[in-house]
Design an enzyme around this catalytic site. Structure first.
Site, PDB file in Angstrom:
ATOM      1  N   ASP B 241     122.796 -67.133 -45.928  1.00 50.43           N
ATOM      2  CA  ASP B 241     123.780 -66.173 -46.428  1.00 50.43           C
ATOM      3  C   ASP B 241     124.513 -66.680 -47.660  1.00 50.43           C
ATOM      4  O   ASP B 241     124.994 -65.887 -48.467  1.00 50.43           O
ATOM      5  CB  ASP B 241     124.778 -65.803 -45.322  1.00 50.43           C
ATOM      6  CG  ASP B 241     124.104 -64.925 -44.291  1.00 50.43           C
ATOM      7  OD1 ASP B 241     123.458 -65.476 -43.375  1.00 50.43           O
ATOM      8  OD2 ASP B 241     124.175 -63.686 -44.409  1.00 50.43           O
ATOM      9  N   LYS B 252     123.399 -67.508 -40.139  1.00 46.80           N
ATOM     10  CA  LYS B 252     123.831 -66.973 -38.843  1.00 46.80           C
ATOM     11  C   LYS B 252     124.216 -68.092 -37.874  1.00 46.80           C
ATOM     12  O   LYS B 252     123.548 -69.118 -37.801  1.00 46.80           O
ATOM     13  CB  LYS B 252     122.679 -66.153 -38.255  1.00 46.80           C
ATOM     14  CG  LYS B 252     122.935 -65.543 -36.888  1.00 46.80           C
ATOM     15  CD  LYS B 252     124.191 -64.686 -36.809  1.00 46.80           C
ATOM     16  CE  LYS B 252     124.187 -63.566 -37.830  1.00 46.80           C
ATOM     17  NZ  LYS B 252     125.536 -62.939 -37.960  1.00 46.80           N
TER      18      LYS B 252
END
Lengths: 352, 352
Positions: B241, B252
């Protein structure tokens, strides 16, 4: 833990009562177990679970199994019936050794007891099952006393699955340490892994800790790494289902990753378990059988598929933590630091 | 991935269409997103998720946001409206940098574009959003080509969360590597972490892989350690991310434990991500903001409490994997081995 996880009600024609752990925390219901088949089912489906508790359950199951020979059964028939019952009760779950340990105790007593008087024989077996249950209570209190010093003022503890009153006659193993520290008026907090797939951490451990008034936070299993890196965990304590002669420990799936993470962050990792959890016949953890359970436990957790119905699933219920990752094992007779083949042999030989 | 995770339908007065990922795998439904508020909601509630996909979603959201100034808005009003829209679209999720990256691209184009003709200005913004989407498709294919050599015949791969077609315009990042290896007729299998709390692995990744005919097994997040110890995992590939200048990677929650476990078992751990995922303004991962989400995601997953309602819950959506644990980062422009501040700076300076 005022209500009993498992207890016997009445005399030899009585029954076992258990808290149905599949319904918690939504519903608190006592199930009456009146025959051996229901006890087998209760163990298999985790209505009663936790290594020490299923040992007690199996012992009571053996008592229930003696109800079946009809009328005027002879001594040989009764002893055969006990053997059949014990063999049957060894089958629902393979990993926790306490089940086998309790049934071996029952069989040893049976071998030493005259069965000419069927009533007396059954009374003796029930008395042994009751003794196993009573001893477990005392053992859990002792584990709590032995381990409580490991919890300091303002400690932050991580635990996994349920090693509490619900996993034992009462009071627990890993949680016994916390309950005792609380009785000593220590202030501390506990992070509880939810423990997929069956969520014993979220459902059972959080329920026990919240009821006890302990500061409790539920996390998903995959969050422990972040917490450790954030410095939020001072120590890890879990229970155990079987401990090999070298200290390798089978416990609920997800324990091993916690131990590896704890070592990577220099956080002590403790196992709390009664000495009946040791299986000295196994040199190391590689020989401990690991139960595999149904795929639906993972992909259909509440009657709804959370993955494609046709996907493959692997659902091992336990993993093995090599002894190198275990800082100490807390037992009812003392703490075994840096467990390995030698320290464990010395500890058992020491008759401690 | 024939149906698009996200696409624009019609001209400047059109709308965005997304696969509603909260409903998979039980239901496959396309949602039409016709105003900026709905797009904000779709990002917030994870109807559209995955770092690259929410970048595209935000860009389309900015287009939708330009629909609101009434009739004869002047150039300044229009540009103000765009700025307001972009500021708003930066707020639903803090961790993935692609959201900020895409909106920065939109704002740069807006700054360079005359807004005297509102229609033309809106067309230019839509064209840029379309370009971001089209480039993402090409980028994902390129990531697949760059990484496919890491998958050997009969490899067994572990992945976490969803870094597939559903996390991007299509084809994915981590899964792109697998899809490309499959196109190269390699035989391999994939273990997929279910990825609590929102189960993107079980719900989305398993769905994509099974549809693609890849040998797929779902596990709970806490089972990866056992699999590695059993020698069942040859490599780990996940998405990202946000990647800091030194290679520290936000992904995550649950990614970091996998990286620690992989290192303990000498298993290579790869990140697959477009270069837009790098945030060179941050020297390391400690500065990456970590989103915390609602407690109900953990303890009330299917409308039913799985823990005492009054228990505390900690629900971080991401964790940070330090670069020391990352064997390589697979980008669309090549593979960065042993990422650190120096190798990453060289790689970007090399204009590769």
């Amino acid at each position: 833990m005022a209500p009993a996880t498992i207890k016997w009600s009445g005399g030899i024609d009585g029954w076992a009562e258990i808290i149905d752990q599949t319904l918690l925390p939504e519903e608190y219901r006592i199930a009456q177990i009146r025959n051996i088949k229901s006890m087998w089912q209760a163990i298999k489906t985790l209505q009663v679970r936790g290594a020490p508790a299923i040992g007690i359950a199996a012992a009571y199951g053996a008592v229930l199994g003696l109800r079946e020979p009809a009328g005027e059964a002879g001594p040989e028939q009764i002893k055969n019936q006990l053997k059949k019952s014990c063999d049957y009760l060894r089958t629902p779950r393979p990993t926790a050794v306490n089940l086998f340990w309790a049934l071996a105790r029952i069989e040893k007593v049976a071998a030493a007891t005259d069965a000419v008087n069927a009533e007396k024989f059954r009374e003796r077996i029930l008395a042994e099952a009751q003794a196993i249950c009573a001893e477990d209570k005392a053992t859990c209190r002792a584990i709590g006393r032995q381990g409580a010093d490991l919890i300091r003022q303002d400690s932050s503890i991580l635990t996994h699955c349920n090693a509490g009153g619900l996993a034992t006659a009462d009071y627990g193993t890993a949680l016994a340490v916390m309950f005792t520290a609380q009785e000593q008026h220590k202030r501390f907090q506990v992070y509880v892994d939810e423990t997929r797939p069956l969520l014993q951490g979220a459902r059972l451990t959080a329920w026990e800790l919240v009821h006890a008034g302990i500061d409790t936070t539920v996390i998903c299993d995959n969050m422990a790494g972040l917490l450790m890196r954030q410095g939020k965990i001072d120590l890890v304590i879990t229970g155990a289902d079987r401990i090999a002669a070298n200290g390798d420990t089978a416990n609920k799936i997800g324990t091993y990753p916690l131990a590896v993470l704890a070592q990577a962050h220099n956080i002590p990792f403790y196992i709390a378990a009664p000495s009946s959890t040791f299986d000295l016949s196994l040199p190391d953890g590689d020989k401990i059988p690991i139960e595999e359970r149904a795929k639906e436990e993972i992909i259909k957790p509440w009657g709804k598929f959370i993955a494609p119905e046709n996907v493959k699933v692997y659902n091992p219920a336990f993993d093995i933590t090599p002894h190198q990752y275990i800082s100490a094992i807390i037992t009812e007779r003392g703490v075994i630091d840096r467990p390995d083949t030698q320290t464990i042999r010395q500890w058992f030989d020491g008759g401690k």
